[in-house]
Each structure stands twice: as structure tokens, then as C-alpha cells.
Design an enzyme around this catalytic site. Structure first.
Site, PDB file in Angstrom:
ATOM      1  N   GLU A 126     -46.279  -1.277  46.552  1.00 42.93           N
ATOM      2  CA  GLU A 126     -44.787  -1.594  46.032  1.00 42.93           C
ATOM      3  C   GLU A 126     -44.593  -3.078  45.887  1.00 42.93           C
ATOM      4  O   GLU A 126     -44.896  -3.800  46.890  1.00 42.93           O
ATOM      5  CB  GLU A 126     -43.635  -0.558  46.646  1.00 42.93           C
ATOM      6  N   ASP A 127     -43.703  -3.530  45.011  1.00 36.92           N
ATOM      7  CA  ASP A 127     -43.248  -4.989  44.884  1.00 36.92           C
ATOM      8  C   ASP A 127     -42.116  -5.291  45.743  1.00 36.92           C
ATOM      9  O   ASP A 127     -41.822  -6.032  46.458  1.00 36.92           O
ATOM     10  CB  ASP A 127     -43.112  -5.323  43.473  1.00 36.92           C
ATOM     11  N   LYS A 163     -44.987  -2.452  36.543  1.00 36.85           N
ATOM     12  CA  LYS A 163     -45.896  -3.612  36.279  1.00 36.85           C
ATOM     13  C   LYS A 163     -45.510  -4.472  37.555  1.00 36.85           C
ATOM     14  O   LYS A 163     -46.418  -5.357  37.627  1.00 36.85           O
ATOM     15  CB  LYS A 163     -45.557  -4.392  34.993  1.00 36.85           C
ATOM     16  N   ARG A 201     -42.352 -12.728  35.291  1.00 35.66           N
ATOM     17  CA  ARG A 201     -43.133 -12.207  36.259  1.00 35.66           C
ATOM     18  C   ARG A 201     -44.504 -13.055  36.744  1.00 35.66           C
ATOM     19  O   ARG A 201     -45.039 -12.825  37.661  1.00 35.66           O
ATOM     20  CB  ARG A 201     -44.034 -10.798  35.693  1.00 35.66           C
ATOM     21  N   ASP A 243     -35.445  -1.552  46.884  1.00 32.32           N
ATOM     22  CA  ASP A 243     -34.015  -1.891  46.547  1.00 32.32           C
ATOM     23  C   ASP A 243     -33.159  -0.476  46.986  1.00 32.32           C
ATOM     24  O   ASP A 243     -32.919  -0.551  48.235  1.00 32.32           O
ATOM     25  CB  ASP A 243     -33.915  -2.111  45.413  1.00 32.32           C
ATOM     26  N   PHE A 247     -30.688 -10.928  43.548  1.00 31.29           N
ATOM     27  CA  PHE A 247     -31.671 -10.509  42.394  1.00 31.29           C
ATOM     28  C   PHE A 247     -32.726 -11.570  42.511  1.00 31.29           C
ATOM     29  O   PHE A 247     -32.688 -12.639  42.126  1.00 31.29           O
ATOM     30  CB  PHE A 247     -31.094 -10.310  41.107  1.00 31.29           C
ATOM     31  N   VAL A 248     -34.055 -11.264  42.581  1.00 31.92           N
ATOM     32  CA  VAL A 248     -35.121 -12.056  42.569  1.00 31.92           C
ATOM     33  C   VAL A 248     -36.274 -11.641  41.386  1.00 31.92           C
ATOM     34  O   VAL A 248     -36.313 -10.625  41.036  1.00 31.92           O
ATOM     35  CB  VAL A 248     -35.976 -11.846  44.025  1.00 31.92           C
ATOM     36  N   ASP A 291     -39.599  -8.861  37.450  1.00 31.74           N
ATOM     37  CA  ASP A 291     -38.940  -9.499  36.290  1.00 31.74           C
ATOM     38  C   ASP A 291     -37.477  -9.332  36.177  1.00 31.74           C
ATOM     39  O   ASP A 291     -36.908  -8.849  36.809  1.00 31.74           O
ATOM     40  CB  ASP A 291     -39.491  -8.610  35.271  1.00 31.74           C
ATOM     41  N   LYS A 303     -35.300  -4.862  50.400  1.00 35.99           N
ATOM     42  CA  LYS A 303     -33.915  -5.332  50.224  1.00 35.99           C
ATOM     43  C   LYS A 303     -32.839  -4.201  50.907  1.00 35.99           C
ATOM     44  O   LYS A 303     -32.382  -3.443  50.328  1.00 35.99           O
ATOM     45  CB  LYS A 303     -33.548  -5.354  48.796  1.00 35.99           C
TER      46      LYS A 303
HETATM   47  P1  IMP Z   1     -35.101   0.899  43.429  1.00 35.37           P
HETATM   48  O1  IMP Z   1     -35.283   2.397  42.889  1.00 35.37           O
HETATM   49  O2  IMP Z   1     -33.537   0.508  43.388  1.00 35.37           O
HETATM   50  O3  IMP Z   1     -35.651   0.921  44.845  1.00 35.37           O
HETATM   51  O4  IMP Z   1     -35.657   0.046  42.508  1.00 35.37           O
HETATM   52  C1  IMP Z   1     -37.125  -0.523  42.423  1.00 35.37           C
HETATM   53  C2  IMP Z   1     -37.414  -1.007  41.435  1.00 35.37           C
HETATM   54  O5  IMP Z   1     -36.255  -1.734  40.726  1.00 35.37           O
HETATM   55  C3  IMP Z   1     -38.543  -2.228  41.629  1.00 35.37           C
HETATM   56  O6  IMP Z   1     -39.594  -1.679  41.336  1.00 35.37           O
HETATM   57  C4  IMP Z   1     -38.089  -3.351  40.682  1.00 35.37           C
HETATM   58  O7  IMP Z   1     -38.885  -3.112  39.558  1.00 35.37           O
HETATM   59  C5  IMP Z   1     -36.622  -3.265  40.384  1.00 35.37           C
HETATM   60  N1  IMP Z   1     -35.940  -4.300  41.318  1.00 35.37           N
HETATM   61  C6  IMP Z   1     -35.355  -3.963  42.380  1.00 35.37           C
HETATM   62  N2  IMP Z   1     -34.666  -5.043  42.871  1.00 35.37           N
HETATM   63  C7  IMP Z   1     -35.173  -6.048  42.098  1.00 35.37           C
HETATM   64  C8  IMP Z   1     -34.936  -7.479  42.118  1.00 35.37           C
HETATM   65  O8  IMP Z   1     -34.302  -8.092  43.037  1.00 35.37           O
HETATM   66  N3  IMP Z   1     -35.692  -8.154  41.115  1.00 35.37           N
HETATM   67  C9  IMP Z   1     -36.627  -7.569  40.248  1.00 35.37           C
HETATM   68  N4  IMP Z   1     -36.399  -6.167  40.043  1.00 35.37           N
HETATM   69  C10 IMP Z   1     -36.015  -5.496  40.991  1.00 35.37           C
HETATM   70 MG    MG Z   2     -38.059  -4.274  36.674  1.00 33.83          MG
END
Ligand code: IMP
Ligand code: MG
Length: 191
Positions: free
Chosen positions: A108-109, A51, A174, A112, A161-162, A168, A140
């Protein structure tokens, strides 16, 4: 424990505004223009991941002058916590139309560790799109575990963490108009 277990204060729980509403709006305009310049009048399918990407997708699609269609997926990573992703991904909602032979841009938002997107890229490549590119509002890089070729990046942010503008903590925050750093005391020790 999730954020819903305690009192949520959309103002007091934010330690610092990292990216303001105005900065987001200017960046969305810039990214939309760049994407429009790259794709021209070619048809483009934007694939967004629910979401968290919802506000970004809604704003970005209107900033792109090319003919776009949109599709939405929802994935959940399991085995992780509210602040850490595990890389184990389950598809909760799949694409509603075929992308075979189409130019596809993932919206993508945040990237990470990159584990979620890494899974998604392999999954979408398996559907034989003509091209597959990635656009993320936030990057990030400090926490990256897999190398992801990102074509469009809004903001590179530090390892904090944002929340807000779709992002969220425990499904809340959100609806903030900006991206802010959640005060560590809101989540420290709760996971
Ligand atoms: P990744 O698989 O570690 O790249 O994480 C991706 C998902 O983790 C994102 O689409 C977010 O839903 C969540 N996420 C990663 N970092 C943050 C953050 O700083 N705040 C909120 N959600 C995050
Ligand atoms: Mg999330």
C-alpha cells in the site's frame, strides 16, 4: 472541484518535502531486505492497490530477493472527497489469479483512516490465503478509525495531506519523485 480545474504547478504547489527521493530509495532497500529475510525462498504474492501504490510496488518488488509474483487490484472509495476517504469501497479491478493457499503481502501507499484497507483485508481473507501481511510506505496513525495490523511500515507521518511518489490530489502530482505536503491553499475550500 478537482485539481484539474486550476493551474497545476508541480514545484510551487508543494509546501515542504516530507520524504525525499533518497530517503524513499533507502527505505525501499531496507524493507525489501526485511521481507526477503522473513519469507526466504518461499513464494510470495504481492498484491498492490492501484493507482497510488504503483511506484512503490515497482521499486519494492525489485528489492525483494524472494520469488515473487505480483497482482493488482483497483478500488475506489465513493461518497468521499479528494482528500477524505469514505470507507465505502467498490472493486474496479479484481485479482487476476487465485491466492488460495498462497503467502500474500498487500503493498500500500498510505494508510490513513484504514477504512479502505480494512475492507480489502476482509475481502482477501475470504479467498483463503495461507498468510496475509501488510506493507505500507506511509502511515498516518493520527487519523486511524479502525485498527489495522501493519507488518512493514516505511515512514510514519503527521496528519498532513501529501502527494507524490504515487499519491495524488485530483489524480495529479503522482509523478513527483518525493513525497511532499500539498500547500493547503491548493485544496482548501475546493472540496
Ligand atoms: P484510508 O481508507 O483513509 O486509509 O485511505 C486510503 C487511501 O486514501 C489511500 O490509498 C490514498 O489513495 C488516499 N489517501 C489518504 N491519505 C492521503 C494523502 O495524504 N494523500 C493522498 N492520498 C491519500
Ligand atoms: Mg487517491
Amino acid at each position: 472541484m478537482t485539481a484539474s480545474a486550476g493551474r497545476i504547478d508541480l514545484v510551487a504547489d508543494i509546501g515542504e518535502v516530507l520524504v525525499s527521493e533518497e530517503q524513499i530509495a533507502a527505505k525501499v532497500t531496507e524493507l525489501g531486505a526485511r521481507i526477503g529475510a522473513d519469507y526466504g525462498d518461499r513464494r510470495l504474492t504481492l498484491v498492490s492497490v492501484l493507482k497510488g501504490s504503483l511506484p512503490f510496488m515497482a521499486d519494492l518488488m525489485r528489492a525483494i530477493p524472494s520469488p515473487v509474483r505480483i497482482d493488482l487490484m483497483e478500488v475506489s472509495s465513493y461518497g468521499g472527497t479528494s482528500t477524505e476517504s469514505s470507507g465505502l469501497v467498490r472493486i474496479l479491478k479484481d485479482l487476476s489469479a487465485t491466492i488460495e493457499g498462497e503467502d500474500v503481502l498487500i503493498v500500500e501507499d498510505i494508510i490513513d483512516t484504514g477504512l479502505t484497507l480494512n475492507y480489502l483485508i476482509r475481502y482477501l481473507r475470504g479467498k483463503n490465503p495461507k498468510s496475509l501481511r501488510i506493507c505500507t510506505l506511509l502511515d498516518k496513525p493520527a487519523r486511524r478509525l479502525v485498527d489495522i495490523p501493519v507488518d512493514y511500515v516505511g515512514f510514519t507521518i503527521p496528519d498532513q495531506f501529501v502527494v507524490g511518489y504515487g499519491l495524488d490530489y485530483g489524480e495529479y502530482y503522482r509523478n513527483l519523485r518525493f513525497v511532499g505536503v500539498l500547500r493547503p491553499e491548493v485544496y482548501t475550500g475546493l472540496d
